[in-house]
Design a protein around this motif. Structure first.
Motif, PDB file in Angstrom:
ATOM      1  N   VAL A 170       0.851  -1.337   0.260  1.00 24.81           N
ATOM      2  CA  VAL A 170       0.004  -0.116  -0.045  1.00 24.81           C
ATOM      3  C   VAL A 170       0.801   1.271  -0.084  1.00 24.81           C
ATOM      4  O   VAL A 170       1.857   1.248   0.738  1.00 24.81           O
ATOM      5  N   VAL A 171       0.343   2.346  -0.898  1.00 25.70           N
ATOM      6  CA  VAL A 171       1.269   3.414  -0.709  1.00 25.70           C
ATOM      7  C   VAL A 171       0.554   4.491   0.219  1.00 25.70           C
ATOM      8  O   VAL A 171      -0.657   4.562   0.072  1.00 25.70           O
ATOM      9  N   TYR A 172       1.095   5.043   0.990  1.00 31.67           N
ATOM     10  CA  TYR A 172       0.649   5.817   2.035  1.00 31.67           C
ATOM     11  C   TYR A 172       1.141   7.400   1.778  1.00 31.67           C
ATOM     12  O   TYR A 172       2.333   7.656   1.438  1.00 31.67           O
ATOM     13  N   VAL A 173      -0.082   8.158   1.846  1.00 27.75           N
ATOM     14  CA  VAL A 173       0.052   9.621   1.307  1.00 27.75           C
ATOM     15  C   VAL A 173      -0.331  10.686   2.143  1.00 27.75           C
ATOM     16  O   VAL A 173      -1.455  10.613   2.579  1.00 27.75           O
ATOM     17  N   TYR A 174       0.486  11.437   2.568  1.00 25.08           N
ATOM     18  CA  TYR A 174      -0.015  12.650   3.483  1.00 25.08           C
ATOM     19  C   TYR A 174      -0.242  13.572   2.769  1.00 25.08           C
ATOM     20  O   TYR A 174       0.595  14.133   1.998  1.00 25.08           O
ATOM     21  N   ALA A 175      -1.603  14.186   2.614  1.00 32.03           N
ATOM     22  CA  ALA A 175      -1.864  15.049   1.838  1.00 32.03           C
ATOM     23  C   ALA A 175      -1.967  16.675   2.696  1.00 32.03           C
ATOM     24  O   ALA A 175      -2.528  16.729   3.623  1.00 32.03           O
ATOM     25  N   HIS A 176      -0.980  17.358   2.013  1.00 35.59           N
ATOM     26  CA  HIS A 176      -0.611  18.794   3.127  1.00 35.59           C
ATOM     27  C   HIS A 176      -1.771  19.947   2.563  1.00 35.59           C
ATOM     28  O   HIS A 176      -1.342  20.781   1.961  1.00 35.59           O
ATOM     29  N   ASN A 177      -2.969  19.715   3.003  1.00 32.42           N
ATOM     30  CA  ASN A 177      -4.139  20.582   2.558  1.00 32.42           C
ATOM     31  C   ASN A 177      -4.012  21.883   3.082  1.00 32.42           C
ATOM     32  O   ASN A 177      -3.682  21.993   4.014  1.00 32.42           O
ATOM     33  N   ARG A 178      -4.365  22.937   2.393  1.00 35.73           N
ATOM     34  CA  ARG A 178      -4.765  24.048   2.950  1.00 35.73           C
ATOM     35  C   ARG A 178      -5.676  24.104   4.003  1.00 35.73           C
ATOM     36  O   ARG A 178      -6.566  23.143   4.052  1.00 35.73           O
ATOM     37  N   GLY A 179      -5.507  24.958   4.966  1.00 39.55           N
ATOM     38  CA  GLY A 179      -6.232  24.822   6.294  1.00 39.55           C
ATOM     39  C   GLY A 179      -5.188  24.398   7.353  1.00 39.55           C
ATOM     40  O   GLY A 179      -5.392  24.626   8.592  1.00 39.55           O
ATOM     41  N   ASP A 215      -6.797  12.698  -6.991  1.00 40.50           N
ATOM     42  CA  ASP A 215      -6.939  12.670  -8.537  1.00 40.50           C
ATOM     43  C   ASP A 215      -5.572  12.582  -9.316  1.00 40.50           C
ATOM     44  O   ASP A 215      -5.130  12.091 -10.372  1.00 40.50           O
ATOM     45  N   GLY A 216      -4.673  13.456  -8.655  1.00 42.17           N
ATOM     46  CA  GLY A 216      -3.290  13.626  -9.218  1.00 42.17           C
ATOM     47  C   GLY A 216      -2.507  12.191  -9.184  1.00 42.17           C
ATOM     48  O   GLY A 216      -1.911  11.933 -10.047  1.00 42.17           O
ATOM     49  N   LEU A 217      -2.600  11.645  -7.809  1.00 41.07           N
ATOM     50  CA  LEU A 217      -2.073  10.055  -8.001  1.00 41.07           C
ATOM     51  C   LEU A 217      -2.620   9.236  -8.927  1.00 41.07           C
ATOM     52  O   LEU A 217      -1.640   8.404  -9.705  1.00 41.07           O
ATOM     53  N   ALA A 218      -3.843   9.460  -9.371  1.00 36.84           N
ATOM     54  CA  ALA A 218      -4.375   8.370 -10.441  1.00 36.84           C
ATOM     55  C   ALA A 218      -4.139   8.830 -11.579  1.00 36.84           C
ATOM     56  O   ALA A 218      -3.612   8.041 -12.519  1.00 36.84           O
ATOM     57  N   ARG A 219      -4.190  10.300 -11.938  1.00 41.87           N
ATOM     58  CA  ARG A 219      -3.995  10.830 -13.155  1.00 41.87           C
ATOM     59  C   ARG A 219      -2.494  10.464 -13.751  1.00 41.87           C
ATOM     60  O   ARG A 219      -2.409  10.175 -14.802  1.00 41.87           O
ATOM     61  N   ASP A 220      -1.755  10.558 -12.817  1.00 43.46           N
ATOM     62  CA  ASP A 220      -0.326  10.497 -13.390  1.00 43.46           C
ATOM     63  C   ASP A 220       0.203   9.121 -13.385  1.00 43.46           C
ATOM     64  O   ASP A 220       1.412   8.953 -13.263  1.00 43.46           O
ATOM     65  N   GLY A 221      -0.635   8.175 -13.039  1.00 39.47           N
ATOM     66  CA  GLY A 221      -0.295   6.721 -13.156  1.00 39.47           C
ATOM     67  C   GLY A 221       0.358   6.268 -12.265  1.00 39.47           C
ATOM     68  O   GLY A 221       1.220   5.364 -12.219  1.00 39.47           O
TER      69      GLY A 221
END
Length: 677
Positions: A470-479, A508-514
């Motif tokens: 599994v790829v684990y991703v921390y999204a550093h979102n605004r807020g 979406d970017g993870l998916a779009r960029d393959g």
């Protein structure tokens, strides 16, 4: 599911709420929650072998016994020591001249008959003969404050039954300052207790009547002052008390101006005088450093002088004064750093030294060296001793992780364009054998509120996901605060939708960029991060294979209308005040309870809650789950509600192994939903 007709009417808008009855609590709600927990246990019974396997892996990465880096006081050095197999760490100390450790606070014994335990304050007195400590045995953040004589190991008779976080001693160790919260769990008072006397005689030092503000108290490193401060989401005021004569003060450091926050640090100067270092956002979004006189009966501190101007690329967090220099804690390029500057050049015009990491504990004012903790997501922590004179670094402690090989994992930072074109950074963690070629499943974690930052920290649970591809991703979102105060401001109030857009943009970017499998992306978040999960669950149900919403704040409009609920009034500056039409409109637009997604399009959902949680009342997730099931009956078996009906807190079970068991449960469900064996 029981429904009772109820309609909210505000600003000419009608909002049906058939589960409003849950907010009243009582036996009906408790019975419902017990049924929910039984249903969850039955639905996940088949996952228990996997959860137990995961738990065993996680526990194996935790040393049977361990000891923290030490911190030195005048007479003793202190550490947290965990005995073999124990859930909790004890506070121990050893004489400064050398000798074996003695147990100052046996936390394991405190927890012997408790299902849950959390320490609030543990503050050793200046003479090191006394310890003020507080305990919460339910998870409701109501702490009982006690005092222990470290010479005898026995607790004194006086007990404060209701206290909150933070506390400070007087210079002579005779008095202890503590905070008390009201029925809405808002710390609103600072009290002073004289050791050895009945609590009934305690003195009220400061009371904050404005319900938007919360008070805290701390001692200064010099030992000369006690700092009290009251803070809302946008405004603060600080006071100081003479720690050597507690009857003198409190004196305000700079008054209160709406929209201005500041914090004060005391320092002594070589000529025998002293002043205050003030970090403030006054006319400086990323904050600047000021110097102010110490107020007293004859001197106010309103005449601040700028010592270090704002830098748009560097968010100033804190100033820590020592006899030889000042350490500035900053965030720059998404990293937490310490900047060392001399007392006579706080702006650093003659140059400065920088070090990644943060101070560990609070060393003495005359310390020749400080201990800095350096951590990362996939590497156990390291503590280095930083010599303030020479700048030489000496590794003094390494966190143990039995059987763990950090070289087997990779970390990288990428960014993805949000809906408005803003580049959103994300940290991607994976096993080095897991390719970023569009075949691996992913779990995206996000929070994005209050300017908070999930600083990198070693997590012994995480490799169990990564080892299974599994790829684990921390999204550093605004807020959040990863990129400074401006990043935070662009994700609150009327800009809150940016937080949700950013989280979806990363997926979406993870998916779009393959990079990952577009059909196997899960998402997770807690509290305000649970709201994030609720929002992206409603707004983009097609994006997720599974959603984990922990103690989610999802009934946004209703909760923010109810001033009797803990934290509501203090939160208006973060989310908005729905009594104002504009605020009401933007909150209603994303409130997950008011915006269930279309039936037939929903991902699997795991929701958590806790009966004793004072931050997100348990009826919020309970109502949301009921509403979602009602609006999509065929999907409802894929929605699980894990509720703590006994002792348990906002962030789950306590204890190092108890919490890992909880993580194993969540990971087992996520892996199953992602189709990972």
């Amino acid at each position: 599911m029981t429904q009772t007709p109820h309609v909210h009417r505000e600003h000419g808008v009608e909002r049906p709420d058939p589960y409003a009855w849950m907010a009243a609590g009582g036996d009906a709600l408790l019975d419902h929650l017990a049924t929910e927990r039984a249903a969850y246990d039955a639905a996940t019974a088949r996952l228990r072998p996997l959860a137990e396997t995961l738990r065993a892996e996680m526990v194996a990465r935790v040393p049977a016994s361990e000891i923290s880096p030490r911190w030195a006081r005048a007479r003793y050095s202190y550490a947290l020591r965990t005995r073999a197999g124990a859930e909790y760490a004890d506070l121990v100390r050893a004489p400064a001249e050398g000798g074996p450790d003695e147990v100052a606070l046996d936390v394991v014994a405190l927890a012997a008959d408790a299902a849950y335990l959390e320490l609030g304050v543990t503050v050793v007195s200046p003479d090191e003969d006394l310890l003020a400590y507080s305990v919460d045995l339910d998870g409701d953040e109501v702490y009982e404050l006690r005092f222990r004589d470290l010479r005898t190991g026995l607790d004194l008779e006086e007990v404060v039954p209701r206290s909150y976080y933070s506390g400070a001693w007087s210079a002579d160790s005779a008095w202890f300052f503590y905070t008390v919260h009201d029925d809405a769990y808002r710390p609103h008072q600072v009290w002073r207790h004289r050791v050895g006397t009945p609590v009934a005689g305690d003195v009220l030092v400061l009371e904050e009547p404005d319900e938007r503000f919360e008070v805290q108290v701390r001692g200064t490193r010099t030992g000369d002052l006690v700092v009290l401060w009251s803070e809302s989401n946008t405004t603060s005021e600080c006071w100081v008390v003479d720690a050597r004569d507690v009857t003198r003060g409190p004196w305000s450091v700079g008054g209160r101006r709406d929209g201005v926050r500041y914090h004060a640090e005391h320092r002594r100067l070589p000529d025998g005088s002293s002043d205050l270092l003030v970090v403030t956002d006054d006319d400086a979004v990323e904050s600047r450093l000021m110097v102010a006189p110490v107020p007293d009966d004859d001197q106010d501190a309103t005449s601040w002088i700028e010592a270090r101007p704002e830098s748009r690329s560097q968010h100033l967090l804190r100033a820590d004064a020592f006899s030889s220099c000042v350490l500035l804690a900053v965030r720059e390029d998404g990293e937490h750093r310490l900047v060392q500057v001399p007392h006579d050049d706080l702006a650093g015009t003659r140059g400065s030294t920088e070090l990644e990491g943060d101070l560990l504990r609070s060393p003495r004012y005359d310390a020749a060296a400080v201990t800095v903790l350096q951590e990362s997501w996939l590497r156990p922590g390291v503590a280095v001793s930083d010599d303030l004179g020479s700048g030489l670094l000496d590794r003094v402690w390494e966190e143990e992780a039995p059987g763990y090989d950090a070289s087997a994992y990779l970390t990288e930072r990428r960014s993805f364009p949000s809906a408005d074109g803003t580049a959103v950074p994300a940290t991607i963690l994976r096993h080095r054998d897991t390719p970023l070629d569009g075949t691996a499943p992913a779990l995206v974690y996000g929070y994005g509120s209050y300017g908070a930052v999930d600083e990198p920290a070693w997590d012994p649970a995480l490799p169990s996901l990564l080892d299974r591809g599994v790829v684990y991703v921390y999204a550093h979102n605004r807020g959040g605060g990863e990129l400074g105060q401006r990043w935070y401001l662009d994700g609150k109030l009327s800009h809150k939708q940016h937080t949700f857009d950013d989280h979806v943009a990363v997926a979406d970017g993870l998916a779009r960029d393959g990079l990952v499998d577009p059909d196997r992306i899960a998402t997770r978040g807690l509290s305000a991060g649970g709201l994030l999960q609720g929002a992206v669950f409603s707004q983009r149900p097609d994006r997720w294979r599974a959603v984990v919403a922990e103690v989610p704040f999802v009934d946004v409009v209703t909760t923010m209308f109810d001033a009797s609920i803990p934290l509501t009034i203090t939160e208006w500056d973060e989310w908005g005040d729905p009594r104002r039409r504009a605020d009401f409109d933007w909150m209603l637009a994303y409130s997950p309870y008011d915006n269930p997604p279309p039936a037939g399009s929903r991902p699997d959902l795991l929701v958590t809650g806790a009966v004793h949680d004072p931050r997100v009342m348990v009826h919020e997730p309970a109502k949301w789950v009921a509403r979602l099931r009602e609006t999509d009956p065929e999907w409802s078996p894929r929605c699980l509600f894990r509720v703590e009906t006994g002792a348990g807190a906002h962030t789950g079970p306590s204890g190092r192994f108890g919490h890992l068991a909880y993580e194993a449960e969540v990971y087992a469900w996520v892996l199953d939903r992602l189709g990972v064996s």
